[in-house]
Design a protein around this motif. Structure first.
Motif, PDB file in Angstrom:
ATOM      1  N   PRO A  13      11.826  -2.734  -2.456  1.00  0.00           N
ATOM      2  CA  PRO A  13      10.597  -1.971  -2.326  1.00  0.00           C
ATOM      3  C   PRO A  13       9.873  -1.820  -3.671  1.00  0.00           C
ATOM      4  O   PRO A  13      10.500  -1.788  -4.722  1.00  0.00           O
ATOM      5  CB  PRO A  13      11.075  -0.606  -1.833  1.00  0.00           C
ATOM      6  N   THR A  14       8.561  -1.742  -3.578  1.00  0.00           N
ATOM      7  CA  THR A  14       7.719  -1.386  -4.717  1.00  0.00           C
ATOM      8  C   THR A  14       6.773  -0.303  -4.239  1.00  0.00           C
ATOM      9  O   THR A  14       6.165  -0.431  -3.179  1.00  0.00           O
ATOM     10  CB  THR A  14       6.915  -2.590  -5.241  1.00  0.00           C
ATOM     11  N   VAL A  15       6.684   0.751  -5.017  1.00  0.00           N
ATOM     12  CA  VAL A  15       5.807   1.871  -4.690  1.00  0.00           C
ATOM     13  C   VAL A  15       4.726   1.940  -5.757  1.00  0.00           C
ATOM     14  O   VAL A  15       5.025   1.946  -6.955  1.00  0.00           O
ATOM     15  CB  VAL A  15       6.593   3.199  -4.636  1.00  0.00           C
ATOM     16  N   LEU A  16       3.469   1.958  -5.314  1.00  0.00           N
ATOM     17  CA  LEU A  16       2.335   2.043  -6.231  1.00  0.00           C
ATOM     18  C   LEU A  16       1.520   3.287  -5.935  1.00  0.00           C
ATOM     19  O   LEU A  16       1.345   3.657  -4.774  1.00  0.00           O
ATOM     20  CB  LEU A  16       1.415   0.833  -6.084  1.00  0.00           C
ATOM     21  N   LEU A  17       1.002   3.892  -6.984  1.00  0.00           N
ATOM     22  CA  LEU A  17       0.005   4.935  -6.858  1.00  0.00           C
ATOM     23  C   LEU A  17      -1.295   4.307  -7.329  1.00  0.00           C
ATOM     24  O   LEU A  17      -1.367   3.785  -8.450  1.00  0.00           O
ATOM     25  CB  LEU A  17       0.390   6.143  -7.726  1.00  0.00           C
ATOM     26  N   LEU A  18      -2.299   4.297  -6.460  1.00  0.00           N
ATOM     27  CA  LEU A  18      -3.564   3.612  -6.727  1.00  0.00           C
ATOM     28  C   LEU A  18      -4.720   4.606  -6.709  1.00  0.00           C
ATOM     29  O   LEU A  18      -4.735   5.517  -5.860  1.00  0.00           O
ATOM     30  CB  LEU A  18      -3.839   2.562  -5.646  1.00  0.00           C
ATOM     31  N   ASP A  19      -5.678   4.400  -7.592  1.00  0.00           N
ATOM     32  CA  ASP A  19      -6.887   5.215  -7.504  1.00  0.00           C
ATOM     33  C   ASP A  19      -7.782   4.655  -6.405  1.00  0.00           C
ATOM     34  O   ASP A  19      -7.460   3.648  -5.772  1.00  0.00           O
ATOM     35  CB  ASP A  19      -7.597   5.322  -8.854  1.00  0.00           C
TER      36      ASP A  19
ATOM     37  N   GLU B 170     -10.606   6.109   2.110  1.00  0.00           N
ATOM     38  CA  GLU B 170     -10.190   7.505   2.246  1.00  0.00           C
ATOM     39  C   GLU B 170      -9.883   8.114   0.882  1.00  0.00           C
ATOM     40  O   GLU B 170     -10.215   9.266   0.620  1.00  0.00           O
ATOM     41  CB  GLU B 170      -8.977   7.621   3.170  1.00  0.00           C
ATOM     42  N   ALA B 171      -9.264   7.329   0.000  1.00  0.00           N
ATOM     43  CA  ALA B 171      -8.968   7.822  -1.345  1.00  0.00           C
ATOM     44  C   ALA B 171     -10.260   8.159  -2.095  1.00  0.00           C
ATOM     45  O   ALA B 171     -10.344   9.196  -2.761  1.00  0.00           O
ATOM     46  CB  ALA B 171      -8.155   6.786  -2.123  1.00  0.00           C
ATOM     47  N   ARG B 172     -11.245   7.306  -1.978  1.00  0.00           N
ATOM     48  CA  ARG B 172     -12.534   7.582  -2.634  1.00  0.00           C
ATOM     49  C   ARG B 172     -13.198   8.817  -2.036  1.00  0.00           C
ATOM     50  O   ARG B 172     -13.749   9.648  -2.753  1.00  0.00           O
ATOM     51  CB  ARG B 172     -13.462   6.366  -2.526  1.00  0.00           C
ATOM     52  N   ARG B 173     -13.120   8.942  -0.729  1.00  0.00           N
ATOM     53  CA  ARG B 173     -13.760  10.060  -0.036  1.00  0.00           C
ATOM     54  C   ARG B 173     -13.076  11.396  -0.353  1.00  0.00           C
ATOM     55  O   ARG B 173     -13.740  12.410  -0.519  1.00  0.00           O
ATOM     56  CB  ARG B 173     -13.763   9.790   1.469  1.00  0.00           C
ATOM     57  N   THR B 174     -11.745  11.390  -0.430  1.00  0.00           N
ATOM     58  CA  THR B 174     -10.994  12.640  -0.615  1.00  0.00           C
ATOM     59  C   THR B 174     -10.642  12.932  -2.065  1.00  0.00           C
ATOM     60  O   THR B 174     -10.271  14.056  -2.393  1.00  0.00           O
ATOM     61  CB  THR B 174      -9.672  12.602   0.182  1.00  0.00           C
TER      62      THR B 174
ATOM     63  N   SER C  25      -1.029  15.416  -1.131  1.00  0.00           N
ATOM     64  CA  SER C  25      -1.649  14.944  -2.371  1.00  0.00           C
ATOM     65  C   SER C  25      -2.028  13.472  -2.398  1.00  0.00           C
ATOM     66  O   SER C  25      -2.624  13.021  -3.372  1.00  0.00           O
ATOM     67  CB  SER C  25      -0.712  15.233  -3.550  1.00  0.00           C
ATOM     68  N   THR C  26      -1.707  12.703  -1.348  1.00  0.00           N
ATOM     69  CA  THR C  26      -1.982  11.264  -1.384  1.00  0.00           C
ATOM     70  C   THR C  26      -2.495  10.768  -0.040  1.00  0.00           C
ATOM     71  O   THR C  26      -2.442  11.474   0.970  1.00  0.00           O
ATOM     72  CB  THR C  26      -0.719  10.441  -1.726  1.00  0.00           C
ATOM     73  N   VAL C  27      -2.940   9.535  -0.054  1.00  0.00           N
ATOM     74  CA  VAL C  27      -3.249   8.793   1.166  1.00  0.00           C
ATOM     75  C   VAL C  27      -2.110   7.776   1.302  1.00  0.00           C
ATOM     76  O   VAL C  27      -2.046   6.813   0.545  1.00  0.00           O
ATOM     77  CB  VAL C  27      -4.604   8.066   1.057  1.00  0.00           C
TER      78      VAL C  27
END
Length: 98
Positions: free
Chosen positions: A68-74, A4-8, A44-46
């Motif tokens: 907790p660990t929060v990541l923002l991934l491409d 979904e990230a790649r698509r959007t 703005s995110t998936v």
């Protein structure tokens, strides 16, 4: 989520947590339910929730050693940003790159 990230073109916001983790529960009830956070995350995110006990391979892939660990991934799964516990205001800054 990565498809979904790649698509959007939107990054994945991955929340690595565990049911036994008190700070994770605080984020679940206070941070992620904040109206401003919900709007920013959905716009703005998936979003992706990863329970490290149910999905150890994914936790291992991203080197999750504490929750907790929060990541923002491409869209390729590359880490853009990493953080630990975040209050609502912290998530908004995290998404803005601060």
């Amino acid at each position: 989520a990565l498809d979904e990230a790649r698509r959007t073109g939107r990054p994945v916001l991955a929340d690595f947590n565990a049911t036994w983790c008190p700070p994770c529960a605080a984020m679940k009830h206070d941070t992620w339910t904040d109206d401003d956070v919900e709007r920013a995350v959905s716009a703005s995110t998936v979003p992706l929730l990863v329970d490290i006990d149910r999905d150890p391979p994914t936790a291992s892939r991203y080197g999750i050693e504490a929750v907790p660990t929060v990541l923002l991934l491409d869209g390729n799964g590359t880490v853009i940003r990493r953080a630990g516990f975040l209050p609502a205001s912290g998530v908004l800054r995290f998404l803005d790159g601060d």
